[in-house]
Structures are given as structure tokens and as C-alpha cells.
Design an enzyme around this catalytic site. Structure first.
Site, short mmCIF file in Angstrom:
data_model
loop_
_atom_site.label_atom_id
_atom_site.label_comp_id
_atom_site.label_asym_id
_atom_site.label_seq_id
_atom_site.Cartn_x
_atom_site.Cartn_y
_atom_site.Cartn_z
N VAL A 24 0.86 -1.15 -0.07
CA VAL A 24 0.17 0.25 0.07
C VAL A 24 0.82 1.10 -0.11
O VAL A 24 2.19 1.24 0.74
CB VAL A 24 -0.97 -0.07 1.16
N SER A 25 0.37 2.42 -0.60
CA SER A 25 1.53 3.44 -0.95
C SER A 25 1.21 4.51 0.40
O SER A 25 1.99 5.44 0.54
CB SER A 25 0.83 4.10 -2.20
N THR A 26 0.19 4.46 1.19
CA THR A 26 0.17 5.49 2.17
C THR A 26 -0.41 4.64 3.50
O THR A 26 -1.13 3.64 3.22
CB THR A 26 -1.26 6.41 1.96
#
Length: 215
Positions: A24-26
């Protein structure tokens, strides 16, 4: 080995362990859905990162790549979970292929352990190379067009023609030092010497001692 002897559609990997990778990027995003999909696909071990794809660390991805062995298959929920760009994605998959490791993307239904999946990735690789060549060609054409218009390319000169004329006129004054002229023009002593080459080898003395023409 020539291209004629290589079967580019030959399956790679398969028969070994299924190893999953999720990302996941955040911080606000949740890995649960990705992990559930990987578990449902039969992954016996799953690595996961909670960092941006632009973050070059991606520690768990590198751990997963290090963990994989010949005939294993790396499984991801979707292509964008693995690579930061299509070039990055293809480079990772190419590295797996060289090690005899397969690759699967669940969302896109790509599987390099099958002939069809191998074909799709070769199309991707060809497209990435085509885009790269277009960018290079466009850059070269842009530079050529700029030259044709008479534009100066690269860094601007440290001194303008007007500054050089001012420097030469001030150097005729024996009381003006190179340092003071450089400060007045906002450049360094080195720049003065570079753009007024007649200062070299004692030419300053000859320049200032030469008789002046009558007005």
C-alpha cells in the site's frame, strides 16, 4: 545463443512455492484485501510493504525476491503493486525469468508460467522499449530544432558580451584590480580570466602600460 534458438513463449517457473507480495502506498490504506487475495491464490508466504512505490527502499519486496528460488512463482494482487513504472515492472520480471522464477498478477490474470502470459509480457517489454526510443528521438529532434532557430543550448555563459566589454575597458585602468572588477561585474576572478584571455601570461602589464591614443 541467437534469437532463433530461444523459445520466447516457453513457460518460466511453476511447480515450486507461490510467494505473495502486497503493498500500500499510504499509511491510511489497508493490506487486508490484498493479503486475502494472495492467500486465496494459495501463497504459502506473503511479504508486504507500507511504503510508496517511489520509495526505493521497498525492503519487503527485496526480501521476497531474495527468498524466491528456481521454479517458485511471485504472486501480486495487481501489476501496480510491484513496479513503480512499466520499465521497473519489466526489469523485475526479467530478473525473475533469468532465475527461472515465474510471475503472476491476479487482477490482470497474467501468468508467466503459461505461454499466453509470456506473450503478454513480451508485448509490454516491446512497448516500453518503443516509448523509450520515442522519448530519445523526440529529445534529439527538439535539440536540432532549437539549434536551427539559433537558440543557445546548455548553460548560459557566465559573462555577457556587455560585461566582457566593461571588463576590458576597466582593465585599462592600472588602479583597478582583477578582484575589484570581478566584484563589480558579479563574477569570479576565474571567470574574468576565462572570458578575457588576454590577461594571461602578464598581458595585464602590457595592456595598462601601452601608450594611450590621443583623443
Amino acid at each position: 545463443m541467437g534469437f532463433d534458438s530461444v523459445d520466447f513463449l516457453a513457460p518460466v517457473g511453476g511447480g515450486g512455492a507461490l510467494i505473495g507480495y502486497a503493498r500500500v502506498s499510504t499509511k491510511g490504506q489497508n493490506l487486508d484485501r490484498q493479503i486475502a487475495a494472495l492467500e486465496a491464490a494459495g501463497c504459502e508466504r506473503i511479504f508486504s510493504d507500507k511504503k510508496s512505490g517511489k520509495n526505493t527502499e521497498r525492503e519487503e519486496l527485496w526480501n521476497a525476491l531474495d527468498y524466491l528460488r528456481t521454479n517458485d512463482t511471485l504472486v501480486v494482487p495487481s501489476l501496480d503493486r510491484l513496479g513503480r513504472s512499466i520499465q521497473d515492472l519489466i526489469a523485475i520480471v526479467a530478473g525473475l525469468r533469468e532465475r527461472g522464477i515465474g510471475f503472476r498478477s491476479l487482477h490482470e490474470a497474467l501468468d508467466t508460467t503459461t505461454p499466453g502470459g509470456r506473450l503478454v509480457f513480451h508485448v509490454f517489454a516491446a512497448l516500453a522499449e518503443f516509448i523509450r526510443e520515442l522519448i530519445v528521438q523526440g529529445t534529439h529532434e527538439g535539440l536540432a530544432a532549437a539549434r536551427a532557430r539559433g537558440q543557445r543550448l546548455g548553460r548560459p555563459p557566465a559573462m555577457t558580451e556587455e560585461q566582457i566589454r566593461h571588463a576590458r575597458s576597466m582593465l585599462a585602468d592600472p588602479e583597478a584590480s582583477i578582484s575589484s572588477i570581478a566584484r563589480m561585474l558579479g563574477v569570479s576572478r576565474t571567470t574574468i580570466y576565462k572570458y578575457v584571455p588576454e590577461l594571461g601570461a602578464g598581458a595585464r602589464t602590457a595592456l595598462t602600460s601601452a601608450p594611450k591614443e590621443p583623443r
